[in-house]
Design an enzyme around this catalytic site. Structure first.
Site, PDB file in Angstrom:
ATOM      1  CG  ASP A   1      38.525  31.180  44.597  1.00  0.00           C
ATOM      2  OD1 ASP A   1      39.245  31.077  43.577  1.00  0.00           O
ATOM      3  OD2 ASP A   1      38.945  30.920  45.748  1.00  0.00           O
ATOM      4  CB  SER A   2      39.570  33.563  39.350  1.00  0.00           C
ATOM      5  OG  SER A   2      38.726  32.732  38.569  1.00  0.00           O
TER       6      SER A   2
ATOM      7  CG  ASP B   1      37.449  27.452  43.107  1.00  0.00           C
ATOM      8  OD1 ASP B   1      37.979  26.372  43.424  1.00  0.00           O
ATOM      9  OD2 ASP B   1      38.088  28.420  42.669  1.00  0.00           O
TER      10      ASP B   1
ATOM     11  CE  LYS C   1      39.913  25.177  41.330  1.00  0.00           C
ATOM     12  NZ  LYS C   1      40.500  25.928  42.460  1.00  0.00           N
TER      13      LYS C   1
ATOM     14  CD  GLU D   1      42.589  28.013  46.506  1.00  0.00           C
ATOM     15  OE1 GLU D   1      43.278  28.462  47.446  1.00  0.00           O
ATOM     16  OE2 GLU D   1      42.157  28.730  45.589  1.00  0.00           O
TER      17      GLU D   1
ATOM     18  CD  GLU E   1      46.692  29.486  40.835  1.00  0.00           C
ATOM     19  OE1 GLU E   1      45.691  28.875  41.270  1.00  0.00           O
ATOM     20  OE2 GLU E   1      46.726  30.724  40.672  1.00  0.00           O
TER      21      GLU E   1
HETATM   22  O1  KIV Z   1      39.575  30.350  40.760  1.00  0.00           O
HETATM   23  C1  KIV Z   1      40.141  29.984  39.727  1.00  0.00           C
HETATM   24  O2  KIV Z   1      39.940  30.519  38.640  1.00  0.00           O
HETATM   25  C2  KIV Z   1      41.080  28.877  39.822  1.00  0.00           C
HETATM   26  C3  KIV Z   1      41.878  28.548  38.606  1.00  0.00           C
HETATM   27  C4  KIV Z   1      42.922  29.571  38.412  1.00  0.00           C
HETATM   28  C5  KIV Z   1      42.443  27.198  38.663  1.00  0.00           C
HETATM   29  O3  KIV Z   1      41.202  28.275  40.848  1.00  0.00           O
END
Ligand code: KIV
Length: 285
Positions: free
Chosen positions: A56-57, A95, A124, A126, A194
């Site tokens: 989600d970056s 994500d 993934k 969080e 992180e």
């Molecule tokens: O969204 C992302 O890029 C991440 C990484 C920084 C682990 O969660």
């Protein structure tokens, strides 16, 4: 070859699957990067990366926002489809964005389903609240592999008071180790750590049997992940302490475009079709 075709497999490297990630613990370091489109996925396919994360970056590096909070499940699904079009060997992880997991259990399952149907091979998530861990347990029991993510969890940036290093006190260190163990019990196959202190990363890594993958967490993790655009130096001004620019693509892009502008202005480009690279997209075969 038309532009959208998958590249030929350039190595004999075996497809990386979830059990390969778990088995790497203690045997070798895991490598991973984020990716959001087919062009970069095609290039990453030629490397030895273990997994690629549609993170989600993308809210920051693709959408230009200052947090990840605006990213939706549909945004991630779209970019998963883009990456899946060209990625064959590394594991493809998607994500779960802000509010996609942890609230309403059926919604969590539907969101994971959307991302898996888009082409993800794992999701993934969080955080590690007991409610979230219960949902992770159901997902993993249903065959949807889940990667955990603790430490600085950017979706909680407001609750955490900014992008700050986590685990600085004894209480915080103990809490992070507990969270990682809870995630392991829930069935995650790896955990992203992180922006935690290197000491916390070592403690968490020793406390769980699944690999830890660090970003800004020092060398004590079982592997590392970085945001692709950041490590390629596509934004020279973004220089958090933990980041290394492995290339300076910002300068290369600006120089190339500058050269293009100069050549168009002085009529040295285009020529009559001789002396330059073949056009990228062919209209006839
Ligand atoms: O969204 C992302 O890029 C991440 C990484 C920084 C682990 O969660």
């Amino acid at each position: 070859m038309v532009y959208s075709e998958l590249p030929p497999k350039t190595t004999a490297r075996k497809k990386v699957r979830v059990p390969d990630i778990t088995a790497a613990k203690g045997a070798r370091k895991l490598t991973s990067l984020t990716c959001y489109d087919a062009t970069f996925a095609r290039l990453l396919e030629r490397t030895t990366l273990d997994f690629v994360l549609v993170g989600d970056s993308l809210g920051n590096v693709i959408q230009g926002r200052n947090s990840t909070l605006n990213v939706t499940v549909e945004d991630i699904a779209y970019h998963v489809r883009c990456v899946a079009a060209a990625l064959r060997t590394p594991l493809l992880v998607a994500d779960m964005p802000f509010c996609a997991a942890g609230f309403d259990a059926p919604a969590t399952y539907r969101n994971a389903e959307t991302l898996m149907r888009a082409g993800a091979e794992a999701v993934k998530i969080e955080g590690a609240t007991p409610a979230l861990c219960a949902q992770i347990q159901t997902l993993t029991a249903l065959g949807i592999p889940v990667m955990g993510h603790v430490g600085l969890t950017p979706q909680s940036v407001h609750a955490l008071g900014g992008h700050k290093v986590q685990g600085k006190t004894d209480a915080a260190r103990i809490r992070l180790v507990d969270e990682a163990k809870r995630l392991e019990d829930a069935g995650v196959f790896a955990i992203v750590l992180e922006l935690v202190t290197p000491e916390v990363a070592v403690d968490v890594t020793a406390a769980v049997h699944v690999p830890t993958v660090g970003i800004g967490a020092g060398a004590g993790c079982d592997g590392q992940i970085l945001v692709l655009h950041d490590m390629l130096g596509l934004n020279k001004d973004f220089r958090p302490k933990f980041l290394k620019h492995f290339a300076s693509l910002e300068d290369l892009v600006v120089e190339a475009v500058g050269e293009y502008c100069r050549e168009v202005a002085d009529s040295t480009f285009p020529t009559d079709g001789r002396g330059h690279d073949e056009p990228r997209r062919q209209t006839e075969s």
